[in-house]
Scaffold this active site. Sequence first.
Site, PDB file in Angstrom:
ATOM      1  CG  HIS A   1      -4.212   3.766   3.152  1.00 33.07           C
ATOM      2  ND1 HIS A   1      -3.025   3.219   3.653  1.00 33.07           N
ATOM      3  CD2 HIS A   1      -5.188   4.477   3.980  1.00 33.07           C
ATOM      4  CE1 HIS A   1      -3.207   3.839   5.299  1.00 33.07           C
ATOM      5  NE2 HIS A   1      -3.835   4.917   5.204  1.00 33.07           N
TER       6      HIS A   1
ATOM      7  CB  CYS B   1       0.828   1.301   4.550  1.00 33.02           C
ATOM      8  SG  CYS B   1      -1.063   0.829   4.801  1.00 33.02           S
TER       9      CYS B   1
ATOM     10  CB  CYS C   1      -0.966   0.182   1.095  1.00 34.82           C
ATOM     11  SG  CYS C   1      -1.837   1.495   1.446  1.00 34.82           S
TER      12      CYS C   1
ATOM     13  CG  ASP D   1      -2.621  14.404  -4.720  1.00 34.97           C
ATOM     14  OD1 ASP D   1      -4.116  14.316  -4.396  1.00 34.97           O
ATOM     15  OD2 ASP D   1      -2.368  14.758  -5.439  1.00 34.97           O
TER      16      ASP D   1
ATOM     17  CG  HIS E   1      -7.178   9.104   0.168  1.00 37.36           C
ATOM     18  ND1 HIS E   1      -7.525   7.403  -0.214  1.00 37.36           N
ATOM     19  CD2 HIS E   1      -7.974   9.816  -1.098  1.00 37.36           C
ATOM     20  CE1 HIS E   1      -7.329   7.775  -1.907  1.00 37.36           C
ATOM     21  NE2 HIS E   1      -7.636   8.795  -1.819  1.00 37.36           N
TER      22      HIS E   1
ATOM     23  CG  HIS F   1      -9.122  14.225  -2.476  1.00 32.81           C
ATOM     24  ND1 HIS F   1      -8.118  13.999  -3.117  1.00 32.81           N
ATOM     25  CD2 HIS F   1      -9.236  12.455  -2.671  1.00 32.81           C
ATOM     26  CE1 HIS F   1      -7.381  12.810  -4.022  1.00 32.81           C
ATOM     27  NE2 HIS F   1      -8.934  12.005  -3.664  1.00 32.81           N
TER      28      HIS F   1
ATOM     29  N   GLY G   1     -14.475   6.057  -8.367  1.00 34.20           N
ATOM     30  CA  GLY G   1     -12.911   6.903  -8.245  1.00 34.20           C
ATOM     31  C   GLY G   1     -12.074   6.912  -7.961  1.00 34.20           C
TER      32      GLY G   1
HETATM   33  P1  AMP Z   1      -7.923   8.306  -5.210  1.00 36.67           P
HETATM   34  O1  AMP Z   1      -8.421   8.255  -6.676  1.00 36.67           O
HETATM   35  O2  AMP Z   1      -9.072   9.607  -4.329  1.00 36.67           O
HETATM   36  O3  AMP Z   1      -7.635   7.284  -4.777  1.00 36.67           O
HETATM   37  O4  AMP Z   1      -6.926   9.880  -4.949  1.00 36.67           O
HETATM   38  C1  AMP Z   1      -5.405   9.408  -4.937  1.00 36.67           C
HETATM   39  C2  AMP Z   1      -4.830  10.056  -5.173  1.00 36.67           C
HETATM   40  O5  AMP Z   1      -3.037  10.607  -4.512  1.00 36.67           O
HETATM   41  C3  AMP Z   1      -4.259  11.402  -6.593  1.00 36.67           C
HETATM   42  O6  AMP Z   1      -4.941  12.489  -5.856  1.00 36.67           O
HETATM   43  C4  AMP Z   1      -2.789  11.114  -6.861  1.00 36.67           C
HETATM   44  O7  AMP Z   1      -2.612  12.803  -7.383  1.00 36.67           O
HETATM   45  C5  AMP Z   1      -2.050  11.730  -4.920  1.00 36.67           C
HETATM   46  N1  AMP Z   1      -0.645  10.111  -5.162  1.00 36.67           N
HETATM   47  C6  AMP Z   1      -0.526   9.228  -6.027  1.00 36.67           C
HETATM   48  N2  AMP Z   1       0.683   9.577  -5.758  1.00 36.67           N
HETATM   49  C7  AMP Z   1       1.016  10.283  -4.634  1.00 36.67           C
HETATM   50  C8  AMP Z   1       1.837  10.587  -4.167  1.00 36.67           C
HETATM   51  N3  AMP Z   1       3.288   9.917  -4.077  1.00 36.67           N
HETATM   52  N4  AMP Z   1       2.275  10.941  -3.140  1.00 36.67           N
HETATM   53  C9  AMP Z   1       0.962  11.971  -3.230  1.00 36.67           C
HETATM   54  N5  AMP Z   1       0.179  11.557  -3.944  1.00 36.67           N
HETATM   55  C10 AMP Z   1      -0.219  11.187  -4.526  1.00 36.67           C
HETATM   56 ZN    ZN Z   2      -2.324   1.214   3.195  1.00 40.76          ZN
END
Ligand code: AMP
Ligand code: ZN
Length: 122
Positions: A102, A8, A5, A31, A104, A106, A97
Amino acid sequence: MSHDCLFCKIAQHQIPSTIVYEDDEFMAFKDINPAAPVHLLLVPKHHVESLAGVEAGDTDWLGRMLRLAPQIAYDNGCNPGSAGGFRLVANTGIEGGQEIAHLHFHILGGARPWDKRAAPAA
Ligand code: AMP
Ligand code: ZN
């Protein structure tokens, strides 16, 4: 910790991120592909796949996580007051979407110069 993950690994400092908040339970970081002037991700440090998986026993830490969101938003560039504010989004599941499995939040905010009701740029 789920070994495959990404969030994680970020929460355990195994993958670098731009951390804006951290305590024993939660981390917030920028992000990597921002969709707004302020775009942060707030995660629990323990692995939970999504809001679809939360149960009655999760309400305490979920409440603390929700309570943290405005504090982190306003400490990191979201404008105060009714002309400012922020958006809180929890994409859940494939059709919701969600790309990273994991949980989160936004946190999206910052100046919206095209919105005449919004706070003036600092
Ligand atoms: P979701 O589509 O809600 O799962 O959002 C995942 C978010 O994680 C997206 O907005 C990506 O731009 C962001 N993301 C992916 N990899 C990373 C990373 N290594 N560091 C920070 N954000 C990330
Ligand atoms: Zn996780």
